[in-house]
Design a protein around this motif. Structure first.
Motif, PDB file in Angstrom:
ATOM      1  N   ASP A  36      40.257 -19.007  20.306  1.00  0.00           N
ATOM      2  CA  ASP A  36      41.814 -20.177  20.733  1.00  0.00           C
ATOM      3  C   ASP A  36      42.969 -19.257  19.734  1.00  0.00           C
ATOM      4  N   ALA A  37      43.332 -18.127  18.665  1.00  0.00           N
ATOM      5  CA  ALA A  37      43.748 -18.046  18.147  1.00  0.00           C
ATOM      6  C   ALA A  37      44.795 -16.895  19.653  1.00  0.00           C
ATOM      7  N   THR A  38      43.941 -16.226  19.788  1.00  0.00           N
ATOM      8  CA  THR A  38      44.807 -15.320  20.783  1.00  0.00           C
ATOM      9  C   THR A  38      45.201 -16.472  22.301  1.00  0.00           C
ATOM     10  N   GLY A  39      43.539 -17.011  22.770  1.00  0.00           N
ATOM     11  CA  GLY A  39      43.215 -17.404  24.069  1.00  0.00           C
ATOM     12  C   GLY A  39      44.182 -17.968  25.226  1.00  0.00           C
ATOM     13  N   ASP A  64      36.677 -21.168  17.937  1.00  0.00           N
ATOM     14  CA  ASP A  64      36.540 -20.604  16.175  1.00  0.00           C
ATOM     15  C   ASP A  64      37.275 -20.104  15.351  1.00  0.00           C
ATOM     16  N   HIS A  65      38.845 -19.553  15.563  1.00  0.00           N
ATOM     17  CA  HIS A  65      39.861 -19.418  14.381  1.00  0.00           C
ATOM     18  C   HIS A  65      40.678 -20.693  13.984  1.00  0.00           C
ATOM     19  N   ASN A  66      40.929 -21.154  14.706  1.00  0.00           N
ATOM     20  CA  ASN A  66      41.925 -22.352  14.239  1.00  0.00           C
ATOM     21  C   ASN A  66      41.477 -23.755  14.250  1.00  0.00           C
ATOM     22  N   SER A 120      40.596  -7.878  18.106  1.00  0.00           N
ATOM     23  CA  SER A 120      39.546  -6.770  17.787  1.00  0.00           C
ATOM     24  C   SER A 120      38.444  -6.357  17.715  1.00  0.00           C
ATOM     25  N   HIS A 121      37.313  -7.594  16.804  1.00  0.00           N
ATOM     26  CA  HIS A 121      36.641  -6.768  16.739  1.00  0.00           C
ATOM     27  C   HIS A 121      35.083  -7.803  17.553  1.00  0.00           C
ATOM     28  N   THR A 122      35.990  -7.314  19.093  1.00  0.00           N
ATOM     29  CA  THR A 122      34.532  -7.182  19.896  1.00  0.00           C
ATOM     30  C   THR A 122      33.827  -5.879  20.056  1.00  0.00           C
ATOM     31  N   CYS A 360      38.598 -16.147   6.297  1.00  0.00           N
ATOM     32  CA  CYS A 360      38.358 -14.703   6.573  1.00  0.00           C
ATOM     33  C   CYS A 360      39.495 -14.655   7.712  1.00  0.00           C
ATOM     34  N   ILE A 361      40.358 -15.788   7.864  1.00  0.00           N
ATOM     35  CA  ILE A 361      41.711 -15.759   8.660  1.00  0.00           C
ATOM     36  C   ILE A 361      42.361 -16.793   8.040  1.00  0.00           C
ATOM     37  N   GLY A 362      42.043 -17.149   6.696  1.00  0.00           N
ATOM     38  CA  GLY A 362      42.951 -17.918   5.880  1.00  0.00           C
ATOM     39  C   GLY A 362      43.272 -19.691   6.403  1.00  0.00           C
ATOM     40  N   ASN A 378      35.615  -8.175   6.719  1.00  0.00           N
ATOM     41  CA  ASN A 378      36.231  -6.449   7.244  1.00  0.00           C
ATOM     42  C   ASN A 378      37.707  -6.502   6.937  1.00  0.00           C
ATOM     43  N   ARG A 379      38.640  -7.174   6.691  1.00  0.00           N
ATOM     44  CA  ARG A 379      39.912  -6.532   5.911  1.00  0.00           C
ATOM     45  C   ARG A 379      40.017  -7.738   4.853  1.00  0.00           C
ATOM     46  N   ASN A 380      41.024  -6.642   4.345  1.00  0.00           N
ATOM     47  CA  ASN A 380      41.299  -7.221   3.214  1.00  0.00           C
ATOM     48  C   ASN A 380      42.714  -6.714   2.546  1.00  0.00           C
ATOM     49  N   GLY A 383      47.820 -10.477   1.334  1.00  0.00           N
ATOM     50  CA  GLY A 383      48.033 -12.145   2.056  1.00  0.00           C
ATOM     51  C   GLY A 383      47.368 -12.372   2.499  1.00  0.00           C
ATOM     52  N   ARG A 384      46.293 -11.675   3.664  1.00  0.00           N
ATOM     53  CA  ARG A 384      45.147 -12.675   4.843  1.00  0.00           C
ATOM     54  C   ARG A 384      44.555 -13.564   4.167  1.00  0.00           C
ATOM     55  N   SER A 385      44.362 -13.766   2.668  1.00  0.00           N
ATOM     56  CA  SER A 385      43.652 -14.773   1.952  1.00  0.00           C
ATOM     57  C   SER A 385      44.283 -16.159   2.632  1.00  0.00           C
ATOM     58  N   THR A 481      49.148  -5.717  12.047  1.00  0.00           N
ATOM     59  CA  THR A 481      49.344  -7.124  12.332  1.00  0.00           C
ATOM     60  C   THR A 481      49.678  -7.994  12.208  1.00  0.00           C
ATOM     61  N   ASP A 482      48.735  -7.909  10.611  1.00  0.00           N
ATOM     62  CA  ASP A 482      48.615  -9.428   9.659  1.00  0.00           C
ATOM     63  C   ASP A 482      50.229  -9.571   9.128  1.00  0.00           C
ATOM     64  N   HIS A 483      50.948  -8.163   9.003  1.00  0.00           N
ATOM     65  CA  HIS A 483      52.722  -8.055   8.264  1.00  0.00           C
ATOM     66  C   HIS A 483      53.022  -8.454   8.833  1.00  0.00           C
ATOM     67  N   TYR A 494      50.087 -22.599  15.664  1.00  0.00           N
ATOM     68  CA  TYR A 494      51.918 -22.155  16.107  1.00  0.00           C
ATOM     69  C   TYR A 494      51.391 -21.269  17.106  1.00  0.00           C
ATOM     70  N   ARG A 495      49.760 -20.609  16.873  1.00  0.00           N
ATOM     71  CA  ARG A 495      49.716 -19.172  17.857  1.00  0.00           C
ATOM     72  C   ARG A 495      50.403 -19.865  19.780  1.00  0.00           C
ATOM     73  N   SER A 496      50.820 -21.114  20.122  1.00  0.00           N
ATOM     74  CA  SER A 496      50.606 -20.719  21.100  1.00  0.00           C
ATOM     75  C   SER A 496      52.520 -21.612  21.529  1.00  0.00           C
ATOM     76  N   GLY A 534      44.972  -3.264  13.280  1.00  0.00           N
ATOM     77  CA  GLY A 534      44.522  -4.454  12.899  1.00  0.00           C
ATOM     78  C   GLY A 534      43.941  -5.288  13.363  1.00  0.00           C
ATOM     79  N   SER A 535      44.114  -5.853  13.907  1.00  0.00           N
ATOM     80  CA  SER A 535      44.157  -7.233  14.630  1.00  0.00           C
ATOM     81  C   SER A 535      44.666  -6.796  16.340  1.00  0.00           C
ATOM     82  N   SER A 536      44.497  -7.857  17.166  1.00  0.00           N
ATOM     83  CA  SER A 536      44.678  -7.291  18.518  1.00  0.00           C
ATOM     84  C   SER A 536      46.195  -8.199  19.013  1.00  0.00           C
ATOM     85  N   ARG A 537      46.039  -9.078  17.896  1.00  0.00           N
ATOM     86  CA  ARG A 537      47.276  -9.994  18.571  1.00  0.00           C
ATOM     87  C   ARG A 537      48.420  -9.709  19.320  1.00  0.00           C
ATOM     88  N   GLU A 538      48.052 -10.461  20.368  1.00  0.00           N
ATOM     89  CA  GLU A 538      50.083  -9.731  21.172  1.00  0.00           C
ATOM     90  C   GLU A 538      51.465 -10.124  20.396  1.00  0.00           C
TER      91      GLU A 538
END
Ligand code: MIC
Ligand code: SF4
Length: 643
Positions: A36-39, A64-66, A120-122, A360-362, A378-380, A383-385, A481-483, A494-496, A534-538
């Protein structure tokens, strides 16, 4: 010459291109997944393509994310995705059904098939011999529309496993060991095949932990053979017919060979703030721990959870430690409940969270100020937490339990005997939370449900012949990409909504960036090595696009991010001489001329108008990428009839 497993699958799915490392290849994609966060963005993009039904063998939309619904935003996005799935021919995995990668492995993945996912974890699917890759949402939208997925033909690496894991040493430690050896950029441009005698000793969930975390190496994907172990897993999921044997040829050729003796490994831990910052758990013994989180797509299988429950059974966690446990799927959670293991977990004092990405995604469960958090994730990244000064360490479930029980970093070997965990012959199958699409004949009249949080995506511009713009931001190596586009419970809803999201762009590095970039109109970013890992987030490309970024110049890029930049019509360029990075300062006025000719030659000259220096840049765009940049990104290119 023999072929590797990945080369065999590529060959079967090759639409165009040469299978020589470095050349662009186009692949036919059998399956797609989104979360959902990228969907939401991916489906908005799909919608503009005007394709009436998805053309893949199978496409699944996961939520599963938001899942924290602290306002209308996430719920609106979920309804939008659900209505899109129903109309356009996708399966819809409801919130609560589990993390996309875990559920996909259990219920949908098939050896030998190609899968791309807007996450990215596909590559988790590589645990059952799929060629599974993370991609930007737009690439997934194109694949759903029947278009090819373009990648650079990767090199082939092989990890040869010998021996067998000792008690308390796990697949997670294998992942951390390979990160220690190769680093977060050691897998860029490569597919990692796991082979050797040791492979037979690893179950599918263990293999999936390893392929999942191969993402942190920057690898295109990771893959295991499909063998008797895979067959047994698929049969236990009631999907024996999906099995297909897959192995590499004995004379297959690899660009790199790495040996790991499973018997010699020790429990490992990745220290803040990078997954490759790996040392032995033993070496940090005694470090006080505030929080422990068990779950995520890396370590949330039934196998992991049963081990955790067995280790917690009859014990209580330390009062100063807060422990969260998020099972990876409804299947895992209901089986834990059925066998009583859930009661052991609850009795220990753990907080059981829903089957989702969560901490995992805060999305909740941020640690206390400056808190030490041990996570099986898988990621530390910093600020991600969700806690800016949180100190996140990555560990196995066993090491996580040891910390929860002792209040400090403890080698789990000290817990005594490892309880025997037996896996069921058959998993409990209940797909009631996966909603099928409407039949094609009913689909046309179906309405798409849109909430006010869904804003149009930014308009991309054709790359012009000349670019004169200031250097608005200069950053260092391994920018994630988290930066670039942070996540977390406050921002993810607000991903959309790109205009709103843009206020937080690069917030971790420089809060003034969004304002300065907007003021500049057009701008350029400069970075170091492995930019965009990191992430695949476009969104890490779409938001800079919205803020006016026209080019990013670095020492090197991460794979998915560079594709996302081109898809967004932003030009990625690299320094010919990496030391020239030092000749640029934030605020310098930059000029690149003759861009089209430069794209053809693979070289451009960057004039630093402030210092007067001329800096050579390189690029290696394919014809298709050049056409995309000139068109103003992938959507515009597709709009010109290029699906
Ligand atoms: C992540 O682990 O960073 C995410 C959140 O799953 C991302 C996707 C996203 O940003 O939505 C990923 O890995 O691609
Ligand atoms: Fe979800 Fe974390 Fe896995 Fe990303 S890495 S898919 S946020 S569980």
């Amino acid at each position: 010459m023999g072929l590797t497993i990945a080369q065999k699958i590529i060959k079967e799915h090759l639409i165009s291109g040469e299978m020589t490392p470095g050349s662009e290849i186009a692949l036919r994609i059998d399956q797609t997944l989104t979360q959902d966060a990228t969907g939401t963005m991916a489906y908005l993009e799909f919608e503009t393509m005007g394709v009436p039904r998805v053309k893949t063998e199978l496409s699944v939309a996961y939520i599963d994310h938001n899942t924290l619904q602290s306002g209308f935003e996430n719920a609106d996005d979920h309804r939008f995705i659900q209505s899109m799935a129903k109309k356009y021919g996708l399966y819809f995995s409801r919130p609560g059904n589990g993390i996309c990668h875990q559920v996909h492995l259990e219920r949908f993945g098939k050896p030998g098939k190609t899968l791309i996912g807007s996450d990215s974890h596909t590559p988790t699917g590589g645990g059952i011999g799929m060629l599974a890759m993370g991609a930007g949402g737009l690439d997934v939208a194109v694949a759903m529309g029947g278009g090819a997925y373009y990648i650079t033909m990767p090199k082939m690496y092989k990890v040869n496993l010998t021996g067998r894991l000792r008690d308390f040493v796990t697949a997670k430690d294998v992942s951390l060991e390979i990160l220690r050896i190769l680093s977060v950029k050691g897998g860029v441009g490569a597919i990692i095949e796991w082979g050797g005698e040791g492979v037979k000793t690893l179950s599918v969930p263990e293999r999936a932990t390893i392929t999942n975390m191969g993402t942190e190496l920057g690898a295109t994907t990771s893959i295991f053979p499909s063998d008797e172990v895979t067959k047994a897993f698929l049969e236990a999921e009631g999907r024996g017919e999906d099995y297909r044997e897959l192995s590499s040829d004995t004379d297959a050729v690899y660009d790199k060979m790495i040996d790991i003796d499973l018997s010699a490994l020790k429990p490992l831990i990745a220290c803040p703030h990078s997954p490759d910052n790996v040392v032995t758990v033993e070496s940090l013994k005694g470090t006080k721990v505030d929080q422990v989180c068990i779950g995520s797509c890396t370590n949330s299988s039934l196998y992991d959870m049963l081990k955790v429950a067995a280790l917690l059974k009859g014990k209580t966690i330390r009062p100063e430690v807060s422990l969260s446990i998020s099972p990876g799927s409804k299947q895992v959670l209901s089986m834990l409940a059925d066998c009583g293991a859930l009661t052991d977990i609850l009795a220990s004092g753990a907080r059981v969270l829903e089957c989702a990405c969560g901490p995992c995604i805060g999305m909740g469960f941020s640690p206390n100020s400056g808190g030490v958090s041990l996570r099986t994730f898988n990621r530390n990244f910093e600020g991600r937490s969700g806690t800016a000064d949180g100190q996140v360490y990555l560990v196995s479930p066993e090491t996580a339990v040891a910390a929860a029980l002792t209040g400090e970093i403890t080698d789990p070997i000290l817990l005594g005997d490892m309880p025997k965990v037996t896996m069921p012959e058959a998993f409990a199958i209940d797909d009631s939370a996966v909603l099928p699409p409407a039949p094609a004949e009913e689909a046309e009249g179906l309405e798409i449900l849109r909430g006010p949080n869904i804003k149009p995506f930014p308009d991309s511009k054709p790359q012009e012949e000349r670019l004169e713009a200031p250097l608005v931001l200069k950053v260092g190596d391994n920018i994630t990409t988290d930066h670039i586009m942070p996540a977390g419970a406050k921002i993810l809803p607000y991903r959309s909504n790109i205009p709103h999201l843009s206020q937080y762009c690069f917030g971790v590095c420089d809060e003034t960036f969004p304002m300065r970039a907007k003021e500049a109109g057009a701008s350029i970013i400069v970075g170091g090595n492995n930019y965009g890992q990191g992430s695949s987030r476009e969104h890490a490309a779409l938001v800079p696009l919205y803020l006016g970024v026209r080019a990013v110049i670095t020492k090197s890029f991460a794979r998915i991010h560079v594709a996302n930049l081109i898809n967004a019509g932003i030009m990625p360029l690299t320094f010919k001489n990496p030391e020239d990075y030092d000749k640029l300062a934030q605020g310098d006025q930059l000029l690149i001329e003759n861009i089209y000719e430069g794209m053809d030659k693979g070289q451009m000259i960057l004039k630093n108008e402030t210092s007067g220096e001329e800096i050579p840049l390189v690029c290696s765009f394919t014809q298709r990428q050049k056409a995309m940049l000139k068109a103003g990104g992938l959507l515009k290119y597709v709009g010109q009839g290029n699906l």
